[in-house]
Scaffold this motif. Structure first.
Motif, PDB file in Angstrom:
ATOM      1  N   PHE A  85       4.202  19.282 -20.838  1.00 56.31           N
ATOM      2  CA  PHE A  85       3.542  18.583 -21.673  1.00 56.31           C
ATOM      3  C   PHE A  85       1.849  18.950 -20.548  1.00 56.31           C
ATOM      4  O   PHE A  85       2.257  17.877 -19.790  1.00 56.31           O
ATOM      5  CB  PHE A  85       3.282  17.207 -21.395  1.00 56.31           C
ATOM      6  N   ILE A  86       1.118  19.520 -21.523  1.00 58.92           N
ATOM      7  CA  ILE A  86       0.080  19.547 -20.918  1.00 58.92           C
ATOM      8  C   ILE A  86      -1.362  18.470 -21.315  1.00 58.92           C
ATOM      9  O   ILE A  86      -1.400  18.805 -22.523  1.00 58.92           O
ATOM     10  CB  ILE A  86      -0.567  20.808 -20.839  1.00 58.92           C
ATOM     11  N   GLN A  87      -2.936  18.241 -20.767  1.00 58.02           N
ATOM     12  CA  GLN A  87      -3.376  17.352 -20.873  1.00 58.02           C
ATOM     13  C   GLN A  87      -4.470  17.145 -19.966  1.00 58.02           C
ATOM     14  O   GLN A  87      -4.539  16.939 -18.287  1.00 58.02           O
ATOM     15  CB  GLN A  87      -3.405  15.493 -20.941  1.00 58.02           C
ATOM     16  N   ASN A  88      -5.478  18.424 -20.301  1.00 55.28           N
ATOM     17  CA  ASN A  88      -6.821  19.555 -19.255  1.00 55.28           C
ATOM     18  C   ASN A  88      -5.812  20.024 -18.296  1.00 55.28           C
ATOM     19  O   ASN A  88      -4.884  20.748 -18.574  1.00 55.28           O
ATOM     20  CB  ASN A  88      -7.789  17.614 -18.737  1.00 55.28           C
ATOM     21  N   VAL A 113       3.233  17.914 -17.019  1.00 55.48           N
ATOM     22  CA  VAL A 113       4.297  16.868 -16.831  1.00 55.48           C
ATOM     23  C   VAL A 113       4.950  17.664 -17.367  1.00 55.48           C
ATOM     24  O   VAL A 113       5.464  18.180 -18.380  1.00 55.48           O
ATOM     25  CB  VAL A 113       4.122  15.314 -17.180  1.00 55.48           C
ATOM     26  N   VAL A 114       5.782  17.650 -16.597  1.00 58.31           N
ATOM     27  CA  VAL A 114       7.230  18.757 -16.764  1.00 58.31           C
ATOM     28  C   VAL A 114       8.899  18.106 -16.900  1.00 58.31           C
ATOM     29  O   VAL A 114       8.913  16.646 -16.673  1.00 58.31           O
ATOM     30  CB  VAL A 114       7.529  19.579 -15.187  1.00 58.31           C
ATOM     31  N   VAL A 146       4.244  22.756 -24.546  1.00 56.44           N
ATOM     32  CA  VAL A 146       4.441  24.321 -23.887  1.00 56.44           C
ATOM     33  C   VAL A 146       6.049  24.838 -23.376  1.00 56.44           C
ATOM     34  O   VAL A 146       6.378  23.506 -23.346  1.00 56.44           O
ATOM     35  CB  VAL A 146       3.502  25.079 -23.165  1.00 56.44           C
ATOM     36  N   VAL A 147       6.561  25.696 -24.322  1.00 50.38           N
ATOM     37  CA  VAL A 147       7.864  26.396 -23.799  1.00 50.38           C
ATOM     38  C   VAL A 147       7.509  27.040 -22.214  1.00 50.38           C
ATOM     39  O   VAL A 147       6.598  27.967 -22.691  1.00 50.38           O
ATOM     40  CB  VAL A 147       8.408  26.564 -24.316  1.00 50.38           C
ATOM     41  N   ALA A 204       2.258  22.943 -31.385  1.00 48.52           N
ATOM     42  CA  ALA A 204       2.392  21.465 -31.644  1.00 48.52           C
ATOM     43  C   ALA A 204       1.741  20.619 -30.120  1.00 48.52           C
ATOM     44  O   ALA A 204       1.130  21.331 -29.729  1.00 48.52           O
ATOM     45  CB  ALA A 204       3.374  22.063 -31.154  1.00 48.52           C
ATOM     46  N   HIS A 205       1.349  19.616 -30.639  1.00 46.21           N
ATOM     47  CA  HIS A 205       0.758  18.257 -29.765  1.00 46.21           C
ATOM     48  C   HIS A 205       1.411  16.828 -29.961  1.00 46.21           C
ATOM     49  O   HIS A 205       2.183  16.458 -31.002  1.00 46.21           O
ATOM     50  CB  HIS A 205      -0.559  18.547 -29.916  1.00 46.21           C
ATOM     51  N   LEU A 206       1.409  16.428 -29.051  1.00 46.27           N
ATOM     52  CA  LEU A 206       1.835  14.648 -28.621  1.00 46.27           C
ATOM     53  C   LEU A 206       0.880  14.094 -29.137  1.00 46.27           C
ATOM     54  O   LEU A 206      -0.267  13.418 -27.593  1.00 46.27           O
ATOM     55  CB  LEU A 206       3.152  14.837 -27.653  1.00 46.27           C
TER      56      LEU A 206
END
Length: 262
Positions: A19-22, A26-27, A64-65, A113-115
């Motif tokens: 999970f990527i934000q800027n 987070v893995v 992302v994977v 995809a995003h969350l």
């Protein structure tokens, strides 16, 4: 999350969901297996603040994977579509049952995809409705509420009439109070009066009291409470009926009647 990697991906047995934000990453662990000429990746992300849960801040996170390669790590953006609407008794993306935060998957530019992570709405969640022969009690907890100043339970009648207030003293966000049934039974015998239930968190702000942290589309059909009779004084009785609206708000209906003459 389930994804199929392109045929160019090297066969692996492990993967991670990112999970990527800027600059934040987070893995979340994921499993991988080869199916035909494709790599299948599966991950389960439980959101929260526990030791085995994923903690994300507010905002939009790319999903992302990542899989290991000889030269390091290879990342794959996930292509998806907007979740389709569906009918049924439950909603697709309910709030977290403890924190009230929302984690809503979606589709961004180019179908990636995003969350979207949203903080809890300020509300008061009912924990228990308890009714005895001579009193009714309600326990609850505050969700998404910051500071408190002179908190009160406020019963507001539908139509005309004055509010009825009950002081509360929350401890670690939880509270319990006795429903002032005698004060709510203000109508003439045989007339039911309905009251909306609120929590006043400051002199200028109130939040709704009800049941909100669930996945029910219409809590009225599931979270049902039977009417009971509460004795409030000699030969005076009240039909007490708490219930939830479609939005999950708690309402209290009181029907005043008296005993038969002897």
């Amino acid at each position: 999350m389930h994804a199929l990697l392109p045929t160019s991906a090297v066969a692996v047995e492990q993967a991670t969901l990112l999970f990527i934000q800027n600059s934040k990453v987070v893995v979340c662990p994921a499993s991988a297996e080869t199916i035909g000429d494709r790599i299948s990746v599966t991950a389960r992300a439980a959101f929260g603040t526990g030791p085995d849960e994923i903690s994300l801040g507010k905002g939009i996170w790319s999903v992302v994977v990542a899989v290991p390669e000889a030269t390091g790590e290879r990342r794959f953006a996930l292509q998806t579509t907007e979740p389709a609407d569906h009918d049924g008794p439950t909603v697709q993306n309910p709030p977290h049952p403890v924190s009230g935060w929302r984690f809503e998957p979606g589709c961004g530019t180019q179908g990636l995809a995003h969350l979207t992570v949203k903080a809890a709405k300020a509300r008061a969640e009912v924990l228990r409705l308890a009714t005895g022969p001579t009193e009714a009690r309600i326990s609850g907890r505050l969700v998404g509420v910051g500071s408190l100043q002179d908190p009160m339970i406020v019963f507001t009648p539908r139509g005309d009439g004055a509010d009825v207030m009950v002081p509360i003293a929350p401890v670690n966000g939880q509270f319990e109070f006795t429903v002032p049934v005698a004060e709510l039974a203000v109508g003439p015998p045989g007339a039911e009066v309905i009251w909306e239930a609120w929590v006043r968190t400051s002199p200028t702000r109130m939040v709704r009291l009800g049941r909100f942290l669930h996945d029910l589309r219409d809590p009225r059909t599931v979270l049902r409470v039977s009417r009971t009779t509460v004795t409030i004084e000699d030969r005076r009785f009240v039909g007490y009926r708490p219930y939830y609206t479609k939005a999950g708000n708690l309402a209290v209906a009181c029907l005043h009647f008296t005993g038969a003459s002897t």
